[in-house]
Each structure stands twice: as C-alpha cells, then as structure tokens.
Motif scaffolding. Structure first.
Motif, PDB file in Angstrom:
ATOM      1  N   TYR A  66       0.862  -1.184   0.000  1.00 42.59           N
ATOM      2  CA  TYR A  66       0.000   0.000   0.000  1.00 42.59           C
ATOM      3  C   TYR A  66       0.900   1.235   0.000  1.00 42.59           C
ATOM      4  O   TYR A  66       1.893   1.289   0.743  1.00 42.59           O
ATOM      5  CB  TYR A  66      -0.924  -0.001   1.221  1.00 42.59           C
ATOM      6  CG  TYR A  66      -1.782  -1.246   1.289  1.00 42.59           C
ATOM      7  CD1 TYR A  66      -3.052  -1.270   0.737  1.00 42.59           C
ATOM      8  CD2 TYR A  66      -1.299  -2.407   1.894  1.00 42.59           C
ATOM      9  CE1 TYR A  66      -3.833  -2.421   0.776  1.00 42.59           C
ATOM     10  CE2 TYR A  66      -2.067  -3.560   1.942  1.00 42.59           C
ATOM     11  CZ  TYR A  66      -3.335  -3.553   1.371  1.00 42.59           C
ATOM     12  OH  TYR A  66      -4.093  -4.704   1.416  1.00 42.59           O
ATOM     13  N   TYR A  67       0.543   2.234  -0.816  1.00 39.63           N
ATOM     14  CA  TYR A  67       1.440   3.354  -1.071  1.00 39.63           C
ATOM     15  C   TYR A  67       0.724   4.692  -0.874  1.00 39.63           C
ATOM     16  O   TYR A  67      -0.488   4.809  -1.127  1.00 39.63           O
ATOM     17  CB  TYR A  67       1.978   3.277  -2.511  1.00 39.63           C
ATOM     18  CG  TYR A  67       2.860   2.085  -2.753  1.00 39.63           C
ATOM     19  CD1 TYR A  67       4.245   2.197  -2.743  1.00 39.63           C
ATOM     20  CD2 TYR A  67       2.301   0.829  -2.999  1.00 39.63           C
ATOM     21  CE1 TYR A  67       5.061   1.089  -2.965  1.00 39.63           C
ATOM     22  CE2 TYR A  67       3.104  -0.276  -3.218  1.00 39.63           C
ATOM     23  CZ  TYR A  67       4.481  -0.146  -3.202  1.00 39.63           C
ATOM     24  OH  TYR A  67       5.289  -1.242  -3.416  1.00 39.63           O
ATOM     25  N   VAL A  68       1.512   5.682  -0.414  1.00 34.72           N
ATOM     26  CA  VAL A  68       1.003   7.046  -0.272  1.00 34.72           C
ATOM     27  C   VAL A  68       2.045   8.016  -0.835  1.00 34.72           C
ATOM     28  O   VAL A  68       3.247   7.725  -0.867  1.00 34.72           O
ATOM     29  CB  VAL A  68       0.709   7.421   1.197  1.00 34.72           C
ATOM     30  CG1 VAL A  68      -0.456   6.639   1.749  1.00 34.72           C
ATOM     31  CG2 VAL A  68       1.948   7.242   2.072  1.00 34.72           C
ATOM     32  N   LYS A  69       1.568   9.182  -1.270  1.00 36.67           N
ATOM     33  CA  LYS A  69       2.453  10.284  -1.611  1.00 36.67           C
ATOM     34  C   LYS A  69       1.699  11.571  -1.325  1.00 36.67           C
ATOM     35  O   LYS A  69       0.468  11.589  -1.221  1.00 36.67           O
ATOM     36  CB  LYS A  69       2.887  10.220  -3.069  1.00 36.67           C
ATOM     37  CG  LYS A  69       1.833  10.647  -4.082  1.00 36.67           C
ATOM     38  CD  LYS A  69       2.424  10.759  -5.474  1.00 36.67           C
ATOM     39  CE  LYS A  69       1.378  11.267  -6.469  1.00 36.67           C
ATOM     40  NZ  LYS A  69       1.939  11.444  -7.829  1.00 36.67           N
ATOM     41  N   GLY A  70       2.453  12.647  -1.195  1.00 40.47           N
ATOM     42  CA  GLY A  70       1.794  13.921  -0.905  1.00 40.47           C
ATOM     43  C   GLY A  70       2.769  14.917  -0.337  1.00 40.47           C
ATOM     44  O   GLY A  70       3.924  14.993  -0.760  1.00 40.47           O
TER      45      GLY A  70
ATOM     46  N   PRO B  45       7.994   9.054  -5.981  1.00 46.33           N
ATOM     47  CA  PRO B  45       7.465   9.857  -4.881  1.00 46.33           C
ATOM     48  C   PRO B  45       6.576   9.052  -3.927  1.00 46.33           C
ATOM     49  O   PRO B  45       6.120   9.576  -2.916  1.00 46.33           O
ATOM     50  CB  PRO B  45       6.640  10.934  -5.593  1.00 46.33           C
ATOM     51  CG  PRO B  45       6.182  10.272  -6.850  1.00 46.33           C
ATOM     52  CD  PRO B  45       7.289   9.353  -7.260  1.00 46.33           C
ATOM     53  N   TRP B  46       6.329   7.799  -4.274  1.00 40.46           N
ATOM     54  CA  TRP B  46       5.424   6.972  -3.481  1.00 40.46           C
ATOM     55  C   TRP B  46       6.187   6.268  -2.355  1.00 40.46           C
ATOM     56  O   TRP B  46       7.292   5.761  -2.549  1.00 40.46           O
ATOM     57  CB  TRP B  46       4.727   5.936  -4.348  1.00 40.46           C
ATOM     58  CG  TRP B  46       3.805   6.526  -5.372  1.00 40.46           C
ATOM     59  CD1 TRP B  46       4.111   6.875  -6.647  1.00 40.46           C
ATOM     60  CD2 TRP B  46       2.421   6.821  -5.192  1.00 40.46           C
ATOM     61  NE1 TRP B  46       3.020   7.393  -7.286  1.00 40.46           N
ATOM     62  CE2 TRP B  46       1.950   7.365  -6.414  1.00 40.46           C
ATOM     63  CE3 TRP B  46       1.518   6.692  -4.142  1.00 40.46           C
ATOM     64  CZ2 TRP B  46       0.638   7.767  -6.597  1.00 40.46           C
ATOM     65  CZ3 TRP B  46       0.197   7.094  -4.324  1.00 40.46           C
ATOM     66  CH2 TRP B  46      -0.227   7.628  -5.536  1.00 40.46           C
ATOM     67  N   LEU B  47       5.549   6.208  -1.188  1.00 37.02           N
ATOM     68  CA  LEU B  47       6.093   5.493  -0.035  1.00 37.02           C
ATOM     69  C   LEU B  47       5.197   4.289   0.226  1.00 37.02           C
ATOM     70  O   LEU B  47       3.975   4.444   0.406  1.00 37.02           O
ATOM     71  CB  LEU B  47       6.127   6.404   1.192  1.00 37.02           C
ATOM     72  CG  LEU B  47       6.531   5.761   2.519  1.00 37.02           C
ATOM     73  CD1 LEU B  47       7.980   5.269   2.462  1.00 37.02           C
ATOM     74  CD2 LEU B  47       6.344   6.761   3.676  1.00 37.02           C
ATOM     75  N   GLY B  48       5.784   3.095   0.262  1.00 40.39           N
ATOM     76  CA  GLY B  48       4.988   1.880   0.381  1.00 40.39           C
ATOM     77  C   GLY B  48       5.231   1.112   1.666  1.00 40.39           C
ATOM     78  O   GLY B  48       6.323   1.139   2.237  1.00 40.39           O
ATOM     79  N   PHE B  49       4.174   0.380   2.109  1.00 40.03           N
ATOM     80  CA  PHE B  49       4.232  -0.459   3.300  1.00 40.03           C
ATOM     81  C   PHE B  49       3.549  -1.789   2.997  1.00 40.03           C
ATOM     82  O   PHE B  49       2.610  -1.843   2.180  1.00 40.03           O
ATOM     83  CB  PHE B  49       3.517   0.214   4.473  1.00 40.03           C
ATOM     84  CG  PHE B  49       4.134   1.512   4.908  1.00 40.03           C
ATOM     85  CD1 PHE B  49       5.162   1.533   5.827  1.00 40.03           C
ATOM     86  CD2 PHE B  49       3.698   2.720   4.378  1.00 40.03           C
ATOM     87  CE1 PHE B  49       5.738   2.729   6.231  1.00 40.03           C
ATOM     88  CE2 PHE B  49       4.257   3.919   4.766  1.00 40.03           C
ATOM     89  CZ  PHE B  49       5.291   3.927   5.699  1.00 40.03           C
ATOM     90  N   PRO B  50       3.925  -2.852   3.715  1.00 39.92           N
ATOM     91  CA  PRO B  50       3.326  -4.160   3.429  1.00 39.92           C
ATOM     92  C   PRO B  50       1.935  -4.353   4.031  1.00 39.92           C
ATOM     93  O   PRO B  50       1.286  -5.366   3.762  1.00 39.92           O
ATOM     94  CB  PRO B  50       4.331  -5.139   4.044  1.00 39.92           C
ATOM     95  CG  PRO B  50       4.987  -4.370   5.132  1.00 39.92           C
ATOM     96  CD  PRO B  50       5.058  -2.956   4.658  1.00 39.92           C
ATOM     97  N   VAL B  51       1.473  -3.440   4.875  1.00 44.91           N
ATOM     98  CA  VAL B  51       0.127  -3.533   5.452  1.00 44.91           C
ATOM     99  C   VAL B  51      -0.633  -2.252   5.115  1.00 44.91           C
ATOM    100  O   VAL B  51      -0.036  -1.209   4.828  1.00 44.91           O
ATOM    101  CB  VAL B  51       0.155  -3.754   6.979  1.00 44.91           C
ATOM    102  CG1 VAL B  51       0.909  -5.028   7.333  1.00 44.91           C
ATOM    103  CG2 VAL B  51       0.774  -2.561   7.690  1.00 44.91           C
ATOM    104  N   ASP B  52      -1.937  -2.357   5.170  1.00 46.68           N
ATOM    105  CA  ASP B  52      -2.780  -1.187   4.907  1.00 46.68           C
ATOM    106  C   ASP B  52      -2.634  -0.206   6.074  1.00 46.68           C
ATOM    107  O   ASP B  52      -2.992  -0.513   7.223  1.00 46.68           O
ATOM    108  CB  ASP B  52      -4.233  -1.632   4.760  1.00 46.68           C
ATOM    109  CG  ASP B  52      -5.127  -0.517   4.246  1.00 46.68           C
ATOM    110  OD1 ASP B  52      -4.691   0.643   4.253  1.00 46.68           O
ATOM    111  OD2 ASP B  52      -6.256  -0.820   3.821  1.00 46.68           O
TER     112      ASP B  52
END
Length: 566
Positions: A103-107, A128-135
């Motif tokens: 799951y990824y976020v950017k901003g 620019p996206w930061l990802g993690f293995p859990v929601d």
C-alpha cells in the motif's frame, strides 16, 4: 470502658482534622480552561471559509482559551487531500515497479518524511510513493503541526491527543507529543505505550496528562509523575440531545463539584447554539467563583497526622464490640480481618465507613437525640475516613475506594443485628411462633426492595433512576449542593420512627431503613475525587432537608391516625 473509647475518639478527631489541611488546599476550585476540539472546530471553520485560528479567535471572546488536537489517521490526511493513497496493484497498472499486496502514499513532503519513520514496518520508495506491506489507512499519522504552532503563538492552551498503536515507533524525534503541547489527553481507551512500552512512552511526555471522567484508560497511572489534570467532556451524541443551557450546567457542575480543570467542548451544528453554551457556562463559572486560566496539576503530601485516625477507628471498633448484643468482639474481629484482607492500604478508611454509621444506633432510643447521636458518630467517621483515605491517587481518581458497595450493605445489616436480644433463643422461638400477617409480609418485602434499590442505584448512570428524580436532581443542584436522596430519605425516617407510637418491630424496620441513609453519609465521602467541602454541604443539606420532611411526615401521620380512629 465505653467512656474511655469515646474519649479516644474525641482525642483522635483534632489531629485527624489537621491531616485534612493539605487536601483542602489542593482542592481549591479552578483555574479551568475551556478547550475546543480542533477537528470539530475545523469543520465549522471550513464551512464558513475561515482558518481554524480565526474560528478560535471568534470564540475567545466567550472564554475559550484552549484547543485540543486529536491525532489524525492516514485516512484523514487522504480525505483532506494532503496524501494520495494507492494499492501496489494500481501502481503496477500505471507502469511503476510497485509490489503487489503493498500500500502506497504520496503527498506533502514533510508528512511523507514523518510517515517513513513512523512505524515498525518495512517500507520502500517508488519514486514519490512510499509503500508499506500492510494497509496503513487506520494507523496514527501525527497532527497539523502548522495549526498547532499558530494556536500556540496566539496564546492558546494547547493539548494533543496521541493514539496508542502497537506498530508505531516511539521515537523522540517524531512529533507524537509536539513541543508546543501544554497537556496530553490520550485518545482511545488506553494510554500511550500500554501495555508493554509504557516506560519508553513516558520519555515522550514532558507535560501533564488528563484523566478523562468516565473513561478508564489502562496505563494512565504510569504518567502520574508528569502531573494529572481532571477533564470533563460530554459524548457528542448525548450533547446533541441537550439544550446548550443544559450542557453548560453539566460542565459548570463538573468544575464546581468534582474539581475538573479541563472542560473539553465540541461546537453545536449551529454557531448560535455554541455561543449560548459558552455564555451560560461563563456565567455559571463566574457565579461559582471559579476563575478561567491555565490549570496546574493538584498534588499534596499526606500529613503524618493522618495516622492518629487509626486510634479513632480502633476505638470505634471497640465500641461496636461492646455495643452489639451477641458476639460483639467476634463480629468486630471479623470486620477487622475483612478490612485488612480486602482493602489493604485502605483498610482504616473502610473500617471507618463500616463501623461509625452503626455506633449511634447502639444507645438508648431517646427521641431525636438518637438521630443527633447517630449523625455525630457518622461525621466523626467521615473525618477518620477522609484522613486515612485521602492520598493524591485517590483524590485524583486514579485509585478508587475499595468497598463502596460494602459501605451501603454492611452497616444496615449490623444495625439490624443490634436489634437482637441477648436471649436470642427465646427471641427466635417467639419469632417462629409469631402468627404471620399479610401487612407484616408486605412491609418486610418493601424493606428488602428499598435495600436492593439502594444498592442498584449507585451512581448517576444507574439503570433504575426515574426520569422524575433526574428532573428533581437537576432542580436541586441549581439552588444548592444537591443532597443524595438516600440520605434525605434516611434522615426523614428518624422522626417517623422515634416520635410515633409504633410497635417495636415496626420501629426496628424504620430504623433499619434509616441506617441506609446514615451509611450513605460515609459512602458520600468515600468518593475521594469529590472535593471535601462539596461532600460536607451535601451531607448537611441532606440532614436538614430530611429532618424537615420527617417532621412534616410526623404531623401528617398523627392527623391521619386521628381521622382514622374517629
């Protein structure tokens, strides 16, 4: 021997009263701060095209000097537009080398940089996206730090509400408790770091923490050394069922009678209603001489004079042993064992609450002198109970009194036990051979029902409080420190029992029920978080009002009896 024990009680009263001095000084009302919930105020500000600070400044004229910032979740930032959120599969469909199932976020850069260090999770950057293995949508994600700084620079009292989560890093470099914070109000149902990382979390908190009325938070006592502030708020769903004036009265009552220092407010849907709430609350606090300002933790060192109260408690236990008609020393010894085994460090306070409501009933039934004697012994027990039980932890509400139900149950039963005759075999034989009457059965059933009702109705949230009584409570607390109904009821029964020509068994039944009211006096003072002057005036008002009603009842019964007999 009785004279000696009574003398010891009198001698123990003076040092025990002196021991209450530190608590009385710590319980002086105020200052309190009116504190708006930032998220609720932010919604109002946005609907009016204003900034949060502009909305706060508008309410400042009505006494609002504080603002509380709940920690946001990742999903809140996404909803606000500060972050974009995508699954790994969506990014792969966009041609990016993201991991499926991640799951990824950017901003906003500052926020993404904080999130990269925020959790005990592996992470990766895909552009620019930061990802993690859990929601991570429901993980805590800090505060609007710019708004916090602006509120602080404008002179507002700032509280923050960090969220406890097992996956978050408790890193001093992260703004879990920003340096601008004046207080911490833990969000959710547990303190930060509970249960296994409390020591690590304590290092992040440099300011006082709030104890929320009616919301136990495991782990909160670990922050005791930071200072404790008592906080009162209304559940928003319940607040919406109240008029602004009714809600304001509840906040004012919390500050006046329960020593709350942080009044946590949420605006009504209509600004006009919020203004009504704040105006009424300001007027109530002013009338009660409670100043607005920056609250400080209330702490005190218990006086060594408090140990003298043990002399009075043990002397009272000796009087009980001498006054009971059967096996008095054995009953007193069992009470001592019960208090020591059940209440531990609060054993002396529990003994005072169990013994002193009974002592006044053990003497002669000489009219209203019995009522006065009973009240005197109860007030002596109050002094010993308060001297032995008043510690910073109990006064703040961190350590509730052990044995609250026992204080209402055992004293009336001991009073009933005192009615037995020394030749109990003959008395039991007469009782067994007594012809049963329907009226006697009804009265006995009524007595048991009232006893059960007294036990089930402990507290304002009890399920058996009629709507009419709630309205009467509200009316009384507007004009005085509201007495407890059990005490009014108990005191009213003394004139009815002692000034009318009842058969012995009826008089015993009335005195047994009156003992419920006397026991309630000690029960009132066992709520150590209530300031001592409030409990005192509550008891005095209950005694005076109850006695007046009882005397009126005597006149009515006498006239009714004269009419019935022709």
């Amino acid at each position: 021997m009785k004279r000696l024990l009574q003398g010891l009680i009198l001698l123990a009263l003076l040092p025990s009263l002196l021991a209450l001095g530190p608590r009385l000084r710590a319980e002086r009302p105020g200052p309190v701060v009116l504190m708006l919930d930032a998220e609720a105020a932010w919604e109002e500000a946005r609907s009016q095209g204003q900034s949060l600070l502009q909305t706060l400044q508008a309410y400042r004229a009505l006494g609002v000097e504080g603002v509380a910032f709940p920690e946001r979740f990742v999903k809140d930032w996404v909803a606000q537009g500060a972050l974009l959120y995508r699954t790994g599969q969506e990014l792969r469909e966009m041609g990016l080398p993201a991991k499926p199932g991640w799951y990824y976020v950017k901003g906003e850069g500052w926020l993404v940089a904080l999130l990269e260090r925020a959790y005990q999770l592996p992470s990766e950057r895909v552009g620019p996206w930061l990802g993690f293995p859990v929601d991570i949508q429901t993980l805590p994600a800090f505060y609007p730090l710019g708004e916090i700084r602006a509120a602080k620079e404008a002179g507002f009292y700032v509280a923050v509400r960090p969220i406890n989560h097992r996956l978050r890093r408790l890193d001093p470099g992260l703004p879990i408790v920003p340096q601008e914070a004046d207080a911490v109000v833990f969000a959710g149902l547990e303190a930060l770091g509970y249960p296994y990382r409390l020591e690590e979390a304590q290092g992040l908190v440099k300011v006082p923490v709030a104890l929320i009325e009616g919301t136990p938070q495991p782990g909160l006592p670990a922050y005791r050394e930071k200072g404790i502030l008592r906080l009162f708020s209304l559940r928003y769903e319940w607040q919406l069922t109240l008029t602004p004036e009714e809600a304001a009265d509840k906040y004012e009552l919390a500050a006046r009678e329960r020593g709350h220092q942080l009044l946590y407010l949420r605006p009504y849907p209509y600004p006009q209603d919020t203004e009504r709430l704040l105006k009424r609350l300001g007027e109530g606090l002013k009338a009660s001489h409670i100043p607005l300002g920056r609250p400080a933790p209330r702490d005190f060192a218990p006086s060594p004079w408090r140990l003298a109260a043990w002399v009075g408690v043990l002397a009272g236990l000796g009087l009980l042993a001498l006054g009971l008609p059967l096996y008095g020393p054995l009953v007193a010894f069992l009470l001592l064992l019960l208090a020591l085994g059940y209440a531990g460090s609060q054993a002396g306070a529990l003994l005072a609450a169990l013994v002193f409501p009974v002592l006044g009933f053990l003497g002669p039934r000489n009219g209203l002198w019995l009522w006065l004697r009973t009240l005197g012994y109860a007030l002596a027990g109050v002094v010993f109970l308060s001297a032995l039980g008043s510690t910073p932890a109990t006064v703040l509400g961190l350590a509730p009194f052990k044995g609250v139900s026992l204080t209402l149950l055992l004293p009336p039963l001991l009073v009933a036990y005192s009615f037995l005759e020394r030749d109990f075999r003959a008395a039991l034989t007469r009782l067994f051979q007594h012809p049963l009457r329907l009226g006697e059965v009804g009265l006995a059933g009524l007595a048991l029902l009232l006893l059960l009702l007294a036990l089930l109705r402990r507290g304002n949230e009890a399920p058996l409080v009629p709507e009419l009584e709630l309205k009467l409570r509200s009316l009384l607390q507007d004009v005085m420190v509201r007495p407890r109904f059990k005490e009014v009821f108990g005191h009213a029964l003394f004139p009815l029992a002692l000034l009318l020509p009842w058969p012995r068994w009826v008089q015993n039944g009335l005195l047994f029920l009156a003992a419920l009211g006397v026991a309630s006096i000690l029960n009132t003072f066992s709520h150590f978080h209530t300031p001592l002057p409030i409990s005192f005036f509550r008891v005095v008002n209950g005694a005076l009002l109850g006695l007046l009603l009882g005397l009126v009842g005597v006149i009515l019964v006498r006239r009714l009896r004269a009419w019935w007999l022709g």
